[in-house]
Write an enzyme that holds these catalytic residues in place. Structure first.
Site, PDB file in Angstrom:
ATOM      1  N   ASP A  22       0.865  -1.169   0.000  1.00  0.00           N
ATOM      2  CA  ASP A  22       0.000   0.000   0.000  1.00  0.00           C
ATOM      3  C   ASP A  22       0.912   1.234   0.000  1.00  0.00           C
ATOM      4  O   ASP A  22       2.113   1.125   0.273  1.00  0.00           O
ATOM      5  CB  ASP A  22      -0.889  -0.028   1.248  1.00  0.00           C
TER       6      ASP A  22
ATOM      7  N   ASP B 106      -0.123   5.110   1.122  1.00  0.00           N
ATOM      8  CA  ASP B 106      -0.329   6.028   2.240  1.00  0.00           C
ATOM      9  C   ASP B 106      -0.343   5.292   3.576  1.00  0.00           C
ATOM     10  O   ASP B 106      -1.104   4.341   3.764  1.00  0.00           O
ATOM     11  CB  ASP B 106      -1.650   6.783   2.062  1.00  0.00           C
TER      12      ASP B 106
ATOM     13  N   LYS C 160     -10.443  -1.285  -2.843  1.00  0.00           N
ATOM     14  CA  LYS C 160     -10.371  -1.939  -1.535  1.00  0.00           C
ATOM     15  C   LYS C 160     -11.625  -1.610  -0.727  1.00  0.00           C
ATOM     16  O   LYS C 160     -12.107  -0.483  -0.807  1.00  0.00           O
ATOM     17  CB  LYS C 160      -9.126  -1.454  -0.778  1.00  0.00           C
TER      18      LYS C 160
END
Length: 220
Positions: A18, A20, A142
């Protein structure tokens, strides 16, 4: 209940990160951006508490904005976030992790749009891998498994043989649904809040080593 998969000492075909909160420190910028957007749209100060971290921005917008205004509202939050990069920085261990693995067995899989991912990765100074999957690349973000399945596929691997590294519940759910092993990174959430096969305090607590057949993961 399924037993946690072994992470420490295991070898994976690829590592799917991922962005952030995992590779890039962006929480202050994210909070400023959404607070500004919320004020512009007359939302209560607490609206983000119900939105859910790690979800695509468009999905968050759709929770609060009438259907006929979603496109414009989503465009606005993208504009705001792209401009908020002053304190974006690489998290400890992120640069090492990407360099140690190399482009052939690593990918970034983010809920951000392509333009926002580019802005934050540039501001962070990280060398991005060849494969960066963004919200613009998928039909379902997601916690749906599609983003991580696509990331693995673009690298030429099966998601079931990959490791997903995430800081958010939605992302961990996405990785698990894709069949991948999951490594949670505390920071955005407390370690006790993360439902992953293994949780670490940061990427600087993990060593990634290219070996025959994949990437070995060891705690340090």
């Amino acid at each position: 209940m399924t037993s946690p998969r072994i992470i420490d000492g295991a070898v994976f075909d690829a590592i799917l990160f991922d962005m952030d909160g995992t590779l890039v420190s962006s929480t202050p910028a994210v909070e400023r951006s959404w607070a500004r957007w919320g004020r512009e749209y007359g939302l209560p100060v607490t609206f983000r508490e119900d939105a859910g971290h790690g979800k695509p921005a468009r999905d968050i917008v759709a929770q609060f904005i009438p259907v006929d205004e979603i496109d414009a509202a989503y465009k606005r939050i993208v504009e705001i976030e792209v401009s908020e990069v002053d304190d974006i920085a690489a998290l400890p261990g992120a640069a090492y992790a990407l360099a140690a693995i190399g482009p052939g067995r690593s990918a970034i899989v983010t809920s951000s749009s392509r333009i926002l991912a580019d802005a934050r990765l540039t501001a962070s100074g990280l060398d991005r891998p060849a494969i960066v999957v963004t919200f613009d690349d998928v039909s379902r973000g997601k916690p749906d498994p599609e983003p991580f399945v696509l990331g693995a596929t673009r690298l030429g691997f099966e998601a079931e043989r990959c490791l997903v590294v995430e800081d958010a519940l939605a992302g961990l759910q996405s990785g698990r649904a894709a069949g991948a092993a999951t490594l949670g990174v505390a920071g955005t959430l407390e370690a006790s809040e993360l439902d992953a096969d293994l949780v670490v305090a940061g990427l600087d607590r993990v060593r990634f080593t290219l070996v025959a057949g994949g990437v070995r993961v060891d705690l340090i």
